[in-house]
Design an enzyme around this catalytic site. Structure first.
Site, mmCIF file in Angstrom:
data_model
loop_
_atom_site.group_PDB
_atom_site.id
_atom_site.type_symbol
_atom_site.label_atom_id
_atom_site.label_comp_id
_atom_site.label_asym_id
_atom_site.label_seq_id
_atom_site.Cartn_x
_atom_site.Cartn_y
_atom_site.Cartn_z
ATOM 1 N N GLU A 86 0.854 -1.179 0.010
ATOM 2 C CA GLU A 86 0.018 0.014 0.199
ATOM 3 C C GLU A 86 0.811 1.220 0.045
ATOM 4 O O GLU A 86 1.667 1.370 0.765
ATOM 5 C CB GLU A 86 -0.791 -0.080 1.246
ATOM 6 C CG GLU A 86 -1.577 1.218 1.446
ATOM 7 C CD GLU A 86 -2.363 1.421 2.880
ATOM 8 O OE1 GLU A 86 -2.388 2.517 3.552
ATOM 9 O OE2 GLU A 86 -2.635 0.367 3.467
ATOM 10 N N LYS B 231 -10.607 -2.277 7.926
ATOM 11 C CA LYS B 231 -9.270 -1.720 8.441
ATOM 12 C C LYS B 231 -9.867 -1.081 9.813
ATOM 13 O O LYS B 231 -10.535 -0.324 9.810
ATOM 14 C CB LYS B 231 -8.553 -0.572 7.310
ATOM 15 C CG LYS B 231 -7.584 0.156 8.328
ATOM 16 C CD LYS B 231 -7.068 1.415 7.195
ATOM 17 C CE LYS B 231 -6.146 2.300 7.921
ATOM 18 N NZ LYS B 231 -5.617 3.309 6.922
#
Length: 214
Positions: A46, A134
């Site tokens: 990411e 998340k």
């Protein structure tokens, strides 16, 4: 999500469900840092969009590691989703939940992990099409809270605490029902040499494997 991406995503979750959060990385560092992570069996990369030239770094990583799930973090709106997709990204991670972002990512066939803190946000994110959650910031979501969330959420749903995670803190979260983790500054800070990234990547991978064996 297309079958090839689904296969890569599911394989990463099964083998080493750790997301490398490379906040601040530059395109010039991307290949070496990516190599360090790949060689330590990390498969989810990411690049937060508040990094220097993030789309170029995403494009470089996506080209170099076609077997990885590469994408962006700190994605805040639909335009950013489209830009990440055009750069070759296949992952959208947000610090918050915005149904428009989730729907745009899902429509583009990308993995989407919105940030949530409460059960209401979690269920709304699922309704919008999120592929996992998340849990952010993890400092505000201790293992006991993860256990409570896991009790009411669909069992297969990936839950990934992010924020302040260290190798020593993984076992408690895993026992509570976490599926994996997002790892940021403990793994990479701007300018961290690839050799140091490799060392920390191995430490986290070893901690994950040891936690599973315990």
């Amino acid at each position: 999500m297309n079958p090839l991406l689904a296969e890569a995503w599911n394989r990463a979750l099964a083998e080493l469900p750790l997301v490398a959060i490379l906040r601040g990385i530059t395109p010039a560092e991307a290949d070496a840092v990516g190599d360090a992570l790949w060689n330590a069996n990390w498969r989810i990369f990411e690049v937060p969009l508040n990094s220097p030239q993030p789309l170029e770094s995403i494009a470089r990583l996506a080209r170099r590691f076609p077997g990885a799930v590469v994408g962006a973090g700190t994605v805040r709106n639909e335009d950013e989703v489209r830009a990440v997709h055009e750069a070759g990204g296949r992952l959208v991670v947000s610090p918050h939940f915005d149904a428009r972002v989730v729907r745009a990512a899902a429509w583009s066939g990308m993995v989407c992990l919105p940030g949530v803190l409460t059960p209401s946000e979690a269920f709304a994110a699922l309704e919008a099409g999120a592929h996992g959650l998340k849990l952010f910031p993890a400092e505000m979501i201790p293992p006991a809270a993860v256990k409570a969330l896991r009790a009411v959420l669909p069992p297969p749903l990936p839950l990934l605490p992010v924020g302040g995670i260290a190798p020593s803190s993984m076992a408690g979260y895993l026992a509570a029902g976490a599926s994996g983790f997002g790892i940021g500054s403990a793994l990479y800070r701007p300018g961290t040499p690839a050799e140091e990234v490799a060392r920390m990547a191995r430490a986290f991978a070893d901690a994950w494997a040891g936690t599973l064996r315990a």
